[in-house]
Design a protein around this motif. Structure first.
Motif, PDB file in Angstrom:
ATOM      1  N   UNK A 211      32.051  70.235  68.725  1.00  0.00           N
ATOM      2  CA  UNK A 211      30.846  69.669  68.122  1.00  0.00           C
ATOM      3  C   UNK A 211      29.710  69.625  69.124  1.00  0.00           C
ATOM      4  N   UNK A 217      31.201  73.256  61.178  1.00  0.00           N
ATOM      5  CA  UNK A 217      32.530  72.815  60.754  1.00  0.00           C
ATOM      6  C   UNK A 217      33.364  73.984  60.257  1.00  0.00           C
ATOM      7  N   UNK A 220      34.718  75.554  63.271  1.00  0.00           N
ATOM      8  CA  UNK A 220      35.793  74.739  63.845  1.00  0.00           C
ATOM      9  C   UNK A 220      37.083  74.913  63.065  1.00  0.00           C
TER      10      UNK A 220
ATOM     11  N   UNK B   6      46.352  57.601  63.459  1.00  0.00           N
ATOM     12  CA  UNK B   6      45.659  58.323  62.435  1.00  0.00           C
ATOM     13  C   UNK B   6      44.634  57.460  61.709  1.00  0.00           C
ATOM     14  N   UNK B   7      44.903  56.158  61.698  1.00  0.00           N
ATOM     15  CA  UNK B   7      43.998  55.290  60.979  1.00  0.00           C
ATOM     16  C   UNK B   7      42.734  54.970  61.777  1.00  0.00           C
ATOM     17  N   UNK B   8      42.715  55.363  63.053  1.00  0.00           N
ATOM     18  CA  UNK B   8      41.511  55.103  63.828  1.00  0.00           C
ATOM     19  C   UNK B   8      40.357  55.886  63.236  1.00  0.00           C
ATOM     20  N   UNK B   9      39.251  55.218  63.035  1.00  0.00           N
ATOM     21  CA  UNK B   9      38.118  55.929  62.467  1.00  0.00           C
ATOM     22  C   UNK B   9      37.650  57.031  63.403  1.00  0.00           C
ATOM     23  N   UNK B  10      37.151  58.078  62.833  1.00  0.00           N
ATOM     24  CA  UNK B  10      36.513  59.102  63.636  1.00  0.00           C
ATOM     25  C   UNK B  10      37.450  60.169  64.145  1.00  0.00           C
ATOM     26  N   UNK B  11      38.724  60.076  63.809  1.00  0.00           N
ATOM     27  CA  UNK B  11      39.639  61.100  64.301  1.00  0.00           C
ATOM     28  C   UNK B  11      39.350  62.425  63.598  1.00  0.00           C
ATOM     29  N   UNK B  12      39.240  63.491  64.387  1.00  0.00           N
ATOM     30  CA  UNK B  12      38.963  64.805  63.819  1.00  0.00           C
ATOM     31  C   UNK B  12      37.636  64.795  63.089  1.00  0.00           C
ATOM     32  N   UNK B  14      34.876  65.982  63.500  1.00  0.00           N
ATOM     33  CA  UNK B  14      33.903  67.031  63.738  1.00  0.00           C
ATOM     34  C   UNK B  14      33.350  67.621  62.444  1.00  0.00           C
ATOM     35  N   UNK B  15      34.140  67.530  61.374  1.00  0.00           N
ATOM     36  CA  UNK B  15      33.647  68.065  60.109  1.00  0.00           C
ATOM     37  C   UNK B  15      32.448  67.246  59.664  1.00  0.00           C
TER      38      UNK B  15
END
Lengths: 315, 291
Positions: A211, A217, A220, B6-12, B14-15
């Motif tokens: 990013x 995206x 990515x 996995x429940x942590x906000x913001x994981x992955x 980038x989308x």
């Protein structure tokens, strides 16, 4: 005295053995083979033995009541040259595999990616998506499908509310197979769980770095997600394809065992069942079974050969 | 578990951030599509036959009646009670066989050493890929010779010989993760291989044994092909065969009864799913179970 002493090598030499190599071999390997015994018996009596017998039977005429009569390659020749039903079964099965596997996996991957992004209620969603694939091959689910797509079933009454008069999906040869494809896609839960497990292995900082470098995206997804997930995708493709080739219950229940209408749901395994247990052509059915093995083996070998072009194992 | 991570906000993240509400709305919509057919079957089982026949897309019956359940239960010359009892006995015995045999064999592969070990292991893995159709007919001939046709034995006995290599593989993976020091220490104290298996490996392997037991039970419960081939008398039918007979014997007129029995046939699986969901999902995630 335990067989373990022997594993330590030198120790057993120090003990005065009763007689020669045989006793030593038993002493060294006895425990292992005792524990292995159930599988060994099963392997020889229920797997290897029967497989060899069926290979032999595939070259015979055998009706279960009289002894098998050797006919050379006749079963195989008839299959490819003179059996329209075999051709239909192959066509139906290939269409089913070619449609259901990619659709199911695409759906599984899409949902897994949506779920993977820090979901609060992830376990709840995951559970609900998984339920249909657990209930999967029950007769009850095939019964349900039969009624969903019946002439006066759920789908048509839904279509009727918007003024469309739907066909009788399961008794129309143009559509019947697709209802089975939909059933298979509905059960995307288990590959989805495998995808989720795979996605978790991809370090989040790779996406962060990408990013920062301004990667879109889409890029990515193509450059990070797909390559890093490719071993999992490969695994799912192989497993799901083999399972799709072996599908039986839904086609049997929905067509009432006939594979109809007009052979449109004549899955390969259903045809094999009919030959073996409706017509008692056991020799021919054995040949069908071996052709299935060959088809699956070719597919698997081909998949493995292509891995070097698209599957990335990093370390 | 990894859920926490996995429940942590913001994981992955980038989308492009899809609005979270929108994403939940989408997922809930998919959930509804997934679950609706099952609920529809449930509601169908509560309708009078006349109403369902028209094909009703809604979930709320105009009139709720439980009569389809007793009518379906006694709808064939043998009651569904018998089919349920048969299925339960077969599934329990098959599950015991699978877990017992697979754990013994997996212990040999994971923990003991013997000549030819790698060879047998490779063969065992090879049988994972083999479609059962190749052994089907000779096995049928064998069981017929033994006089086992129209008994439950062909559905149960093979499991005691670890024919489903999948469970062996599952357990080997798990047993290999148990620290070796434990059995080495026990061996120093003079424990036999059997005692190590009983007193160390099995007690430490409860999660994998439970996973194998659950899958084994569900697969046997849902199995249709095996009973279809081997069981001919209705007295010996499993639930799945009973349902199939019900389709044949009842016309379109008693769909509600068929639905009622179908729902009942799913209840055991659904209960297992409710209570052991975690084991099921972990089992699939770690081994790539087929369903």
């Amino acid at each position: 005295m335990s067989a373990y002493d022997a594993i330590e090598g030198g120790k057993s030499a120090a003990r005065p053995e009763t007689s020669g190599w045989l006793a030593r071999a038993i002493h060294r390997n006895g425990a292992g083979y005792l524990f292995l015994a159930p599988w060994l018996i099963g392997f020889f009596c229920l797997t290897l033995g029967p497989a060899l017998v069926s290979l032999y039977l595939s070259f015979t005429d055998f009706d279960l009541l009289t002894s098998p009569e050797f006919v050379g390659a006749q079963n195989y020749v008839r299959m490819v040259t003179a059996d329209a039903k075999f051709a239909a079964a192959i066509r139906v099965t290939l269409v089913y595999v070619a449609l259901s596997v990619p659709l199911k996996l695409a759906f599984a991957l899409a949902i897994a990616m949506v779920l993977n992004r820090g979901m609060r209620a992830l376990p709840a969603y995951r559970a609900i998506f998984y339920l249909p694939s657990l209930l999967g091959t029950s007769v009850a689910i095939a019964v349900l499908w039969r009624q969903l797509f019946a002439a006066d079933g759920f789908v048509n009454s839904l279509l009727a509310t918007v003024g469309i008069e739907g066909p009788s999906w399961i008794s129309n040869p143009n559509y019947s197979l697709y209802t089975l494809v939909v059933l298979s896609v509905w059960q995307f839960g288990s590959p989805m769980i495998i995808f989720l497990a795979g996605l978790r292995q991809i370090p989040a900082d790779m996406y962060e770095a990408a990013s920062l470098d301004g990667a879109s995206s889409r890029r990515q997804f193509l450059r990070i997600t797909l390559p890093l997930l490719s071993p999992v995708i490969f695994f799912n493709v192989v497993i799901q394809t083999i399972e799709a080739f072996k599908a039986f219950t839904p086609a049997f229940i929905i067509s009432g065992g006939s594979g109809g209408p007009i052979n449109s749901t004549l899955f390969y395994t259903l045809y094999l069942y009919q030959e073996a247990f409706s017509y008692f052509r056991m020799g021919y059915a054995s040949a069908l079974a071996w052709v299935l093995v060959i088809i699956i083996a070719i597919f698997t070998a081909f998949s493995f050969l292509t891995t070097k072009y698209w599957v990335h194992y990093d370390d | 578990m990894t859920d926490a991570v996995n429940d942590m906000p913001g994981r992955g993240s980038a989308y492009p951030r899809l609005n979270s509400t929108l994403r939940h709305a989408l997922l809930i919509a998919v959930c509804i599509v997934m679950i609706y057919p099952i609920l529809w079957m449930l509601s169908g089982s509560l309708r009078p036959a006349s109403e369902l026949f028209g094909g009703e897309a809604g979930l709320i019956p105009s009139q709720v009646t439980l009569s389809a359940y007793p009518d379906g239960w006694f709808g064939l010359q043998v009651t569904f009670g018998r089919f349920f009892a048969n299925s339960l006995i077969i599934s329990v015995l098959a599950t015991i066989g699978n877990v017992l045999a697979a754990s013994l064999v997996a212990y040999a592969f994971a923990r003991l050493r013997f000549a030819g070990q790698n060879f047998w292991f490779a063969l065992m893995l090879g049988t994972l890929m083999l479609p059962y159709h190749v052994t089907l007919i000779p096995q049928y001939v064998l069981f017929r010779e033994l006089g086992w046709v129209n008994t439950w034995l062909p559905l149960i006995v093979p499991k005691y010989f670890a024919v489903d290599a999948f469970f062996i593989f599952l357990m080997v993976q798990f047993f290999r993760g148990i620290p070796r020091e434990l059995d080495e220490a026990a061996r120093m104290d003079g424990c036999s291989a059997w005692r190590i298996y009983r007193k160390i490996i099995l007690p430490l392997s409860m999660p994998v044994l439970a996973t194998a037991a659950i899958f084994s039970f569900i697969w046997t419960w849902e199995d249709f092909f095996g009973p279809l081939i081997y069981i001919s008398e209705m007295e010996n039918y499993t639930v799945q065969l009973g349902l199939r007979s019900f389709i044949d014997s009842s016309g379109t007129s008693s769909w509600n009864e068929l639905f009622a029995m179908s729902i009942l046939s799913l209840v055991p699986i659904f209960l297992i799913f409710l209570f052991f969901q975690r084991l099921l999902i972990e089992g699939i995630a770690t081994t790539g179970m087929k369903r």
